[in-house]
Motif scaffolding. Structure first.
Motif, PDB file in Angstrom:
ATOM      1  N   ARG A   1     -25.048 -10.604  31.480  1.00 51.90           N
ATOM      2  CA  ARG A   1     -25.977 -10.771  30.038  1.00 51.90           C
ATOM      3  C   ARG A   1     -25.218 -11.031  28.891  1.00 51.90           C
ATOM      4  NH1 ARG A   1     -29.200  -6.899  32.533  1.00 51.90           N
ATOM      5  NH2 ARG A   1     -30.709  -7.834  33.924  1.00 51.90           N
ATOM      6  N   ASP A   2     -24.306  -9.822  28.906  1.00 51.40           N
ATOM      7  CA  ASP A   2     -23.187  -9.714  27.682  1.00 51.40           C
ATOM      8  C   ASP A   2     -22.528 -11.096  27.385  1.00 51.40           C
ATOM      9  OD1 ASP A   2     -24.531  -7.347  27.090  1.00 51.40           O
ATOM     10  OD2 ASP A   2     -22.618  -6.375  27.962  1.00 51.40           O
ATOM     11  N   SER A   3     -22.062 -11.581  28.570  1.00 48.15           N
ATOM     12  CA  SER A   3     -21.035 -12.795  28.249  1.00 48.15           C
ATOM     13  C   SER A   3     -21.888 -13.815  28.038  1.00 48.15           C
ATOM     14  CB  SER A   3     -20.473 -13.036  29.976  1.00 48.15           C
ATOM     15  OG  SER A   3     -19.612 -12.016  30.159  1.00 48.15           O
ATOM     16  N   LEU A   4     -23.227 -14.128  28.731  1.00 50.00           N
ATOM     17  CA  LEU A   4     -23.809 -15.056  28.284  1.00 50.00           C
ATOM     18  C   LEU A   4     -24.193 -15.210  26.963  1.00 50.00           C
ATOM     19  CD1 LEU A   4     -25.712 -17.318  29.492  1.00 50.00           C
ATOM     20  CD2 LEU A   4     -27.541 -15.533  29.752  1.00 50.00           C
ATOM     21  N   GLU A   5     -24.666 -13.997  26.073  1.00 52.64           N
ATOM     22  CA  GLU A   5     -24.983 -14.065  24.800  1.00 52.64           C
ATOM     23  C   GLU A   5     -23.750 -14.495  23.933  1.00 52.64           C
ATOM     24  OE1 GLU A   5     -25.914 -10.230  21.797  1.00 52.64           O
ATOM     25  OE2 GLU A   5     -26.998 -10.185  23.827  1.00 52.64           O
ATOM     26  N   ILE A   6     -22.451 -13.733  24.425  1.00 51.69           N
ATOM     27  CA  ILE A   6     -21.421 -14.027  23.600  1.00 51.69           C
ATOM     28  C   ILE A   6     -20.939 -15.835  23.668  1.00 51.69           C
ATOM     29  CG2 ILE A   6     -18.752 -14.095  23.731  1.00 51.69           C
ATOM     30  CD1 ILE A   6     -19.314 -10.977  24.331  1.00 51.69           C
ATOM     31  N   PHE A   7     -21.210 -16.317  24.950  1.00 53.17           N
ATOM     32  CA  PHE A   7     -20.780 -17.707  25.094  1.00 53.17           C
ATOM     33  C   PHE A   7     -21.945 -18.669  24.313  1.00 53.17           C
ATOM     34  CE2 PHE A   7     -18.911 -16.641  29.599  1.00 53.17           C
ATOM     35  CZ  PHE A   7     -17.638 -16.644  28.923  1.00 53.17           C
TER      36      PHE A   7
ATOM     37  N   GLN B   1     -23.679 -17.746  21.441  1.00 53.96           N
ATOM     38  CA  GLN B   1     -23.060 -17.611  19.871  1.00 53.96           C
ATOM     39  C   GLN B   1     -21.771 -18.546  19.615  1.00 53.96           C
ATOM     40  OE1 GLN B   1     -21.984 -13.298  19.569  1.00 53.96           O
ATOM     41  NE2 GLN B   1     -24.343 -12.757  19.388  1.00 53.96           N
ATOM     42  N   GLN B   2     -21.004 -18.684  20.709  1.00 46.55           N
ATOM     43  CA  GLN B   2     -19.808 -19.396  20.630  1.00 46.55           C
ATOM     44  C   GLN B   2     -20.042 -21.036  20.815  1.00 46.55           C
ATOM     45  OE1 GLN B   2     -16.770 -17.444  22.584  1.00 46.55           O
ATOM     46  NE2 GLN B   2     -16.487 -15.948  20.862  1.00 46.55           N
ATOM     47  N   ASN B   3     -21.113 -21.215  21.123  1.00 49.38           N
ATOM     48  CA  ASN B   3     -21.552 -22.618  21.575  1.00 49.38           C
ATOM     49  C   ASN B   3     -20.677 -23.185  22.727  1.00 49.38           C
ATOM     50  OD1 ASN B   3     -23.729 -22.902  19.476  1.00 49.38           O
ATOM     51  ND2 ASN B   3     -21.942 -23.526  18.187  1.00 49.38           N
ATOM     52  N   ARG B   4     -20.640 -22.240  23.882  1.00 47.21           N
ATOM     53  CA  ARG B   4     -19.798 -22.485  25.039  1.00 47.21           C
ATOM     54  C   ARG B   4     -21.046 -22.902  26.118  1.00 47.21           C
ATOM     55  NH1 ARG B   4     -14.170 -22.284  25.681  1.00 47.21           N
ATOM     56  NH2 ARG B   4     -15.172 -23.580  27.483  1.00 47.21           N
ATOM     57  N   GLU B   5     -21.644 -23.702  25.995  1.00 43.74           N
ATOM     58  CA  GLU B   5     -22.811 -24.110  26.851  1.00 43.74           C
ATOM     59  C   GLU B   5     -22.303 -24.027  28.273  1.00 43.74           C
ATOM     60  OE1 GLU B   5     -26.672 -23.153  27.649  1.00 43.74           O
ATOM     61  OE2 GLU B   5     -25.616 -23.428  25.510  1.00 43.74           O
ATOM     62  N   ASP B   6     -21.211 -24.735  28.584  1.00 44.38           N
ATOM     63  CA  ASP B   6     -20.566 -24.860  29.930  1.00 44.38           C
ATOM     64  C   ASP B   6     -20.440 -23.509  30.665  1.00 44.38           C
ATOM     65  OD1 ASP B   6     -18.758 -24.340  27.650  1.00 44.38           O
ATOM     66  OD2 ASP B   6     -16.887 -25.269  29.137  1.00 44.38           O
ATOM     67  N   LEU B   7     -19.684 -22.574  29.919  1.00 43.37           N
ATOM     68  CA  LEU B   7     -19.542 -21.241  30.355  1.00 43.37           C
ATOM     69  C   LEU B   7     -20.901 -20.444  30.505  1.00 43.37           C
ATOM     70  CD1 LEU B   7     -16.322 -20.215  28.526  1.00 43.37           C
ATOM     71  CD2 LEU B   7     -16.663 -20.982  30.742  1.00 43.37           C
TER      72      LEU B   7
END
Length: 149
Positions: free
Chosen positions: A63-69, A71-77
């Motif tokens: 969940r934390d990683s998802l939120e960060i990705f 925010q950084q517009n890294r939809e692939d990750l």
């Protein structure tokens, strides 16, 4: 049946079905189980509570990683994290709805005798133990703050 046995069976199924996302998440769970079992001071066996804690930790990481990705517009990750989170959540108990959580926290507040935000520590101690695995710590904390205003 233990979590490890379930994971091993699911890995075989995912391999046969060529489900990469499932396989990634299941292997991460298996690796975490092995780390805990072989950790120094570990008994080599996991209790149900340990398994639950482990799965919650893995879900929280996703969940934390998802939120960060996001925010950084890294939809692939973000998509990969979302897929893995869905697999991990299959092994967790059903989470409480907001209404159920509100009722449970209100009951805990009444039983502890909390009246103000200063009593949040007392309530959180009891709430996190009683609601372990049924609700996320952030959600519990937010509900306690809301009800103790």
């Amino acid at each position: 049946m233990s979590l490890e046995t379930n994971i091993n069976a699911e890995i075989k199924t995912a391999m046969l079905g060529k489900k990469e996302a499932d396989l990634r998440a299941l292997r991460a769970i298996k690796a975490a189980i092995l780390l805990v079992k072989t950790a120094e001071g570990g008994s080599g066996e996991l209790t149900e509570a340990d398994e639950l804690k482990l799965l919650q930790k893995l879900a929280k990481q996703r969940r934390d990683s998802l939120e960060i990705f996001r925010q950084q517009n890294r939809e692939d990750l973000a998509v990969k994290e979302e897929e893995e989170l869905a697999v991990i959540e299959r092994f967790l108990p059903k989470q409480m709805s907001e209404d159920e959580l509100k009722a449970a926290v209100a009951e805990i507040i009444a039983s502890v005798g909390a009246a103000s935000p200063a009593d949040m520590g007392k309530v959180m101690g009891v709430a996190t133990k009683q609601l372990a695995g049924k609700a996320d710590g952030k959600a519990i904390s937010a509900m306690v703050k809301e009800l103790l205003k």
